[in-house]
Structure formats: C-alpha cells, structure tokens
Design a protein around this motif. Structure first.
Motif, PDB file in Angstrom:
ATOM      1  N   LYS A   1       2.819   2.614  -6.664  1.00  0.00           N
ATOM      2  CA  LYS A   1       1.935   2.146  -7.714  1.00  0.00           C
ATOM      3  C   LYS A   1       1.373   2.229  -8.853  1.00  0.00           C
ATOM      4  CE  LYS A   1      -0.423  -0.880  -5.508  1.00  0.00           C
ATOM      5  NZ  LYS A   1      -0.508  -0.612  -4.119  1.00  0.00           N
TER       6      LYS A   1
ATOM      7  N   ALA B   1     -11.417  -6.704   1.784  1.00  0.00           N
ATOM      8  CA  ALA B   1     -11.008  -7.042  -0.179  1.00  0.00           C
ATOM      9  C   ALA B   1      -9.999  -8.856   0.497  1.00  0.00           C
ATOM     10  CB  ALA B   1      -9.353  -6.420   0.220  1.00  0.00           C
TER      11      ALA B   1
ATOM     12  N   ARG C   1     -13.571 -10.918  -3.933  1.00  0.00           N
ATOM     13  CA  ARG C   1     -12.196 -10.897  -4.856  1.00  0.00           C
ATOM     14  C   ARG C   1     -13.064 -11.473  -6.211  1.00  0.00           C
ATOM     15  NH1 ARG C   1      -8.189  -9.053  -2.795  1.00  0.00           N
ATOM     16  NH2 ARG C   1      -7.200  -9.413  -4.251  1.00  0.00           N
TER      17      ARG C   1
ATOM     18  N   SER D   1      -8.909  -3.216   3.775  1.00  0.00           N
ATOM     19  CA  SER D   1      -9.019  -4.350   3.684  1.00  0.00           C
ATOM     20  C   SER D   1      -9.779  -6.360   4.143  1.00  0.00           C
ATOM     21  CB  SER D   1      -6.738  -4.436   4.683  1.00  0.00           C
ATOM     22  OG  SER D   1      -6.480  -4.104   3.428  1.00  0.00           O
TER      23      SER D   1
ATOM     24  N   ARG E   1     -11.857  -0.284  -2.645  1.00  0.00           N
ATOM     25  CA  ARG E   1     -12.224   0.667  -1.805  1.00  0.00           C
ATOM     26  C   ARG E   1     -13.911   0.684  -2.379  1.00  0.00           C
ATOM     27  NH1 ARG E   1      -8.240   3.782   0.145  1.00  0.00           N
ATOM     28  NH2 ARG E   1      -6.581   3.209   0.134  1.00  0.00           N
TER      29      ARG E   1
ATOM     30  N   ASP F   1      -3.680  -8.139   4.072  1.00  0.00           N
ATOM     31  CA  ASP F   1      -2.906  -8.489   2.613  1.00  0.00           C
ATOM     32  C   ASP F   1      -1.925  -9.916   2.288  1.00  0.00           C
ATOM     33  OD1 ASP F   1      -4.589  -6.022   2.238  1.00  0.00           O
ATOM     34  OD2 ASP F   1      -3.632  -4.734   1.603  1.00  0.00           O
TER      35      ASP F   1
ATOM     36  N   ARG G   1      -2.546  -3.247   7.052  1.00  0.00           N
ATOM     37  CA  ARG G   1      -2.987  -3.150   5.608  1.00  0.00           C
ATOM     38  C   ARG G   1      -2.148  -4.314   4.969  1.00  0.00           C
ATOM     39  NH1 ARG G   1      -4.983   0.300   1.171  1.00  0.00           N
ATOM     40  NH2 ARG G   1      -3.823   2.240   2.163  1.00  0.00           N
TER      41      ARG G   1
ATOM     42  N   SER H   1       0.790  -1.352  -0.041  1.00  0.00           N
ATOM     43  CA  SER H   1       0.419   0.309  -0.030  1.00  0.00           C
ATOM     44  C   SER H   1       0.900   1.263   0.108  1.00  0.00           C
ATOM     45  CB  SER H   1      -0.735   0.565   1.329  1.00  0.00           C
ATOM     46  OG  SER H   1      -0.150   0.383   2.461  1.00  0.00           O
ATOM     47  N   SER H   2       0.403   2.407  -0.593  1.00  0.00           N
ATOM     48  CA  SER H   2       0.822   3.917  -0.043  1.00  0.00           C
ATOM     49  C   SER H   2       2.406   3.646  -0.872  1.00  0.00           C
ATOM     50  CB  SER H   2       0.849   4.408   0.413  1.00  0.00           C
ATOM     51  OG  SER H   2      -0.738   3.975   1.237  1.00  0.00           O
TER      52      SER H   2
ATOM     53  N   ARG I   1      -3.848 -13.133   4.268  1.00  0.00           N
ATOM     54  CA  ARG I   1      -5.542 -13.718   3.984  1.00  0.00           C
ATOM     55  C   ARG I   1      -4.825 -14.779   2.766  1.00  0.00           C
ATOM     56  NH1 ARG I   1      -5.943  -8.482   0.045  1.00  0.00           N
ATOM     57  NH2 ARG I   1      -5.363  -9.493  -1.973  1.00  0.00           N
TER      58      ARG I   1
ATOM     59  N   ARG J   1       1.821   8.528   2.039  1.00  0.00           N
ATOM     60  CA  ARG J   1       0.337   9.358   2.233  1.00  0.00           C
ATOM     61  C   ARG J   1       0.018  10.241   3.014  1.00  0.00           C
ATOM     62  NH1 ARG J   1      -3.372   5.501   0.768  1.00  0.00           N
ATOM     63  NH2 ARG J   1      -1.975   5.606  -1.189  1.00  0.00           N
TER      64      ARG J   1
ATOM     65  N   ARG K   1      -3.424  -6.051  -5.846  1.00  0.00           N
ATOM     66  CA  ARG K   1      -2.041  -6.891  -5.437  1.00  0.00           C
ATOM     67  C   ARG K   1      -1.755  -7.953  -5.737  1.00  0.00           C
ATOM     68  NH1 ARG K   1      -2.730  -2.699  -3.279  1.00  0.00           N
ATOM     69  NH2 ARG K   1      -3.157  -1.931  -0.832  1.00  0.00           N
ATOM     70  N   ASP K   2      -2.950  -8.832  -6.903  1.00  0.00           N
ATOM     71  CA  ASP K   2      -2.419 -10.160  -7.332  1.00  0.00           C
ATOM     72  C   ASP K   2      -2.820  -9.727  -8.915  1.00  0.00           C
ATOM     73  OD1 ASP K   2      -5.575  -8.621  -7.756  1.00  0.00           O
ATOM     74  OD2 ASP K   2      -6.279 -10.439  -6.474  1.00  0.00           O
TER      75      ASP K   2
ATOM     76  N   SER L   1      -7.546  -0.833  -9.629  1.00  0.00           N
ATOM     77  CA  SER L   1      -8.304  -2.246  -9.079  1.00  0.00           C
ATOM     78  C   SER L   1      -8.637  -1.475  -7.412  1.00  0.00           C
ATOM     79  CB  SER L   1      -8.233  -3.528  -8.736  1.00  0.00           C
ATOM     80  OG  SER L   1      -6.671  -4.015  -8.687  1.00  0.00           O
TER      81      SER L   1
HETATM   82  O1  CDP Z   1      -3.587   3.231  -2.275  1.00  0.00           O
HETATM   83  P1  CDP Z   1      -2.939   1.979  -1.760  1.00  0.00           P
HETATM   84  O2  CDP Z   1      -2.021   1.132  -2.459  1.00  0.00           O
HETATM   85  O3  CDP Z   1      -3.012   2.268  -0.390  1.00  0.00           O
HETATM   86  O4  CDP Z   1      -4.172   0.735  -1.589  1.00  0.00           O
HETATM   87  P2  CDP Z   1      -4.772   0.394  -2.779  1.00  0.00           P
HETATM   88  O5  CDP Z   1      -4.198   0.031  -4.487  1.00  0.00           O
HETATM   89  O6  CDP Z   1      -6.047   1.386  -3.428  1.00  0.00           O
HETATM   90  O7  CDP Z   1      -6.410  -0.627  -2.276  1.00  0.00           O
HETATM   91  C1  CDP Z   1      -6.780  -0.513  -1.195  1.00  0.00           C
HETATM   92  C2  CDP Z   1      -6.900  -1.767  -0.665  1.00  0.00           C
HETATM   93  O8  CDP Z   1      -7.232  -2.246  -1.625  1.00  0.00           O
HETATM   94  C3  CDP Z   1      -5.701  -2.332  -0.367  1.00  0.00           C
HETATM   95  O9  CDP Z   1      -5.237  -3.143   1.180  1.00  0.00           O
HETATM   96  C4  CDP Z   1      -6.100  -4.444  -0.179  1.00  0.00           C
HETATM   97  O10 CDP Z   1      -6.181  -4.804   0.547  1.00  0.00           O
HETATM   98  C5  CDP Z   1      -7.500  -3.931  -1.542  1.00  0.00           C
HETATM   99  N1  CDP Z   1      -6.308  -4.677  -3.092  1.00  0.00           N
HETATM  100  C6  CDP Z   1      -6.764  -5.901  -2.800  1.00  0.00           C
HETATM  101  O11 CDP Z   1      -6.989  -7.042  -1.911  1.00  0.00           O
HETATM  102  N2  CDP Z   1      -7.113  -6.447  -4.546  1.00  0.00           N
HETATM  103  C7  CDP Z   1      -5.950  -5.241  -4.887  1.00  0.00           C
HETATM  104  N3  CDP Z   1      -6.392  -5.688  -6.226  1.00  0.00           N
HETATM  105  C8  CDP Z   1      -6.248  -3.536  -5.318  1.00  0.00           C
HETATM  106  C9  CDP Z   1      -6.209  -3.454  -3.805  1.00  0.00           C
END
Ligand code: CDP
Length: 229
Positions: A16, A107, A113, A104, A39, A188, A184, A12-13, A191, A161, A134-135, A34
């Motif tokens: 990306k 998610a 998912r 989280s 969110r 993440d 998070r 996170s943060s 899980r 952030r 994330r995936d 994604s």
């Molecule tokens: O911006 P940041 O990187 O903090 O978070 P985000 O990309 O907005 O994603 C928010 C939350 O969604 C993450 O902490 C994950 O728990 C979840 N997420 C996920 O599980 N799978 C993804 N493909 C994208 C986000």
C-alpha cells in the motif's frame, strides 16, 4: 484542477505505502502513512516500558498521549517522508520487527485511535492528500472521492516484507514474518474499534501477481477516472 482525497486501505505488507507514496509524488499530493503513527506510539510505549507481563499499561499510555508528538518531514535527498517522534527521526526504528510485533494491540486501543484519527483528519482538511492505513476509507475519510482496498496472499506479503528488511540489511526470518503478518491480520480484522474492512464504495485490488509498474498504471487510471468523475 480540483483536489480530492485518496484513501488506500488494506492488509499488512501488501505494498500500500509504495503505491500511495508513488502516486502522491506523481500528482503533487501530500502522502501520510497512518501506520507510521501507530508504529510511533508503539515505539514510545516500548521505550517507556508500557508493555509488561500483564499486558499494556493503558492508564500510563493514556496519560502520556498528550506528550506524544508525531510529525513527518521529507528527506531532502530521497524526497521520501521520514517519521519524527518528539523531534527524533524514528523512521528506521518504527519498521523493526519488535515494533511490528507490538503495534496491533496498541492500534486496537480506542483512545489511541481517537487521538490519531483526529490528527489525520486535520492533515486532510485541505484535500490533495493520499493516506494509507486500515480505516482511512471507513473512518478517517468516509467521504474520500477515491478509495482503494488492497490485498494479496499472506505468503506473498511476507515474502515482500522479508525482501524489504533484507535489502535494508536487517535480520529477518521468513517464517517469523509470515507469522507476524497473519497475526496482525487477525487482530486488525477482529478488533472492536474500527476493524479492518473494505468500505462499501472502495475498489478492490488484489496485487498478488502484479508488478510495481502494473500496479502504478492501474492506480493512475483510477485516479484519472476519479478526478474526471
Ligand atoms: O506496513 P504494514 O502494512 O505492515 O503496516 P502499517 O501500515 O505500518 O501499520 C502497522 C499497524 O498499525 C497495522 O498492523 C495496524 O494494526 C495498525 N494500523 C491501524 O490500525 N490503522 C491504520 N490506519 C494504520 C495502521
């Protein structure tokens, strides 16, 4: 020129979305955040009161999934994508700390998912897409031609952030953000469904000490190598 699929995953943060968005704009690809979709489901759940003392009302959320419509539209002025939830622009609301601290667990729900991954795969059917999350390289597009896995130290990510929220005029506490980032990461990575992990064929980028310009240059080189490869 042949179009490819680009998957950008990471903690996170870690910046990306900034790098994914910039690259997509530069090469004329579609960009999909994604995380914004997870969110948006979280915001919906908060609005509907699905978070209770006892936890998440999963049955109610499961029943509501068909009523949750998420889409993206470009802001005509900034050319940046805005997230819409059932026709309402929620781009700002989904970035709040309240959503960050509830996302989280949402998610981590298998049925959430499954529904979102299906929509993401639809969006990427025609290739020419940059998706971050994330995936993406492990589950959504395991055959993506270019996979990047981004990381940076938790303290640096929390600082970024914090700066981002402050620059938008939002209230922020560095300690709270750091706590949220670490929490998070923990959820993440641990899980059961699609935990955050680097795909075997992903290129690792630790951008702790890189400027946005340096990171952009690095990514452009990887993209060039991927389309020529
Ligand atoms: O911006 P940041 O990187 O903090 O978070 P985000 O990309 O907005 O994603 C928010 C939350 O969604 C993450 O902490 C994950 O728990 C979840 N997420 C996920 O599980 N799978 C993804 N493909 C994208 C986000």
């Amino acid at each position: 020129m042949k179009k490819i699929t680009i998957a950008i995953d990471g903690y996170s943060s870690c910046g990306k979305s900034t790098m994914a968005k910039d690259l997509a704009r530069e090469i004329g690809y579609i960009y999909i955040d994604s995380g914004a979709m997870y969110r948006a489901v979280t915001l919906y759940s908060l609005q509907k009161g699905f978070f209770t003392e006892k936890g998440i009302e999963t049955e109610a959320l499961k029943a509501a999934m068909p009523d949750i419509h998420i889409s993206f539209r470009l802001n005509p002025e900034t050319q940046r994508p805005m997230t819409f939830l059932n026709g309402t622009n929620v781009e700002e609301a989904i970035r709040s700390m309240e959503v960050s601290s509830h996302v989280s667990p949402i998610a981590a729900l298998g049925f959430v998912r499954k529904a979102l991954v299906k929509q993401q795969q639809e969006m990427g059917k025609a290739k020419g897409i940059v998706m971050d999350g994330r995936d993406i390289g492990t589950v959504v597009f395991p055959d993506a031609e270019l996979k990047i896995f981004v990381t940076a130290s938790a303290a640096i990510r929390a600082q970024r952030r914090y700066d981002e929220l402050k620059s938008k005029g939002q209230e922020a506490s560095y300690e709270k953000i750091l706590e949220n980032v670490e929490e998070r990461d923990r959820i993440d990575q641990t899980r059961e469904v699609s935990p955050l992990r680097q795909a075997d064929d992903a290129i690792l980028l630790d951008n702790s000490h890189m400027s946005i310009a340096e990171q952009k240059q690095w990514l452009t080189e990887k993209f060039q190598a991927a389309i020529n490869g």
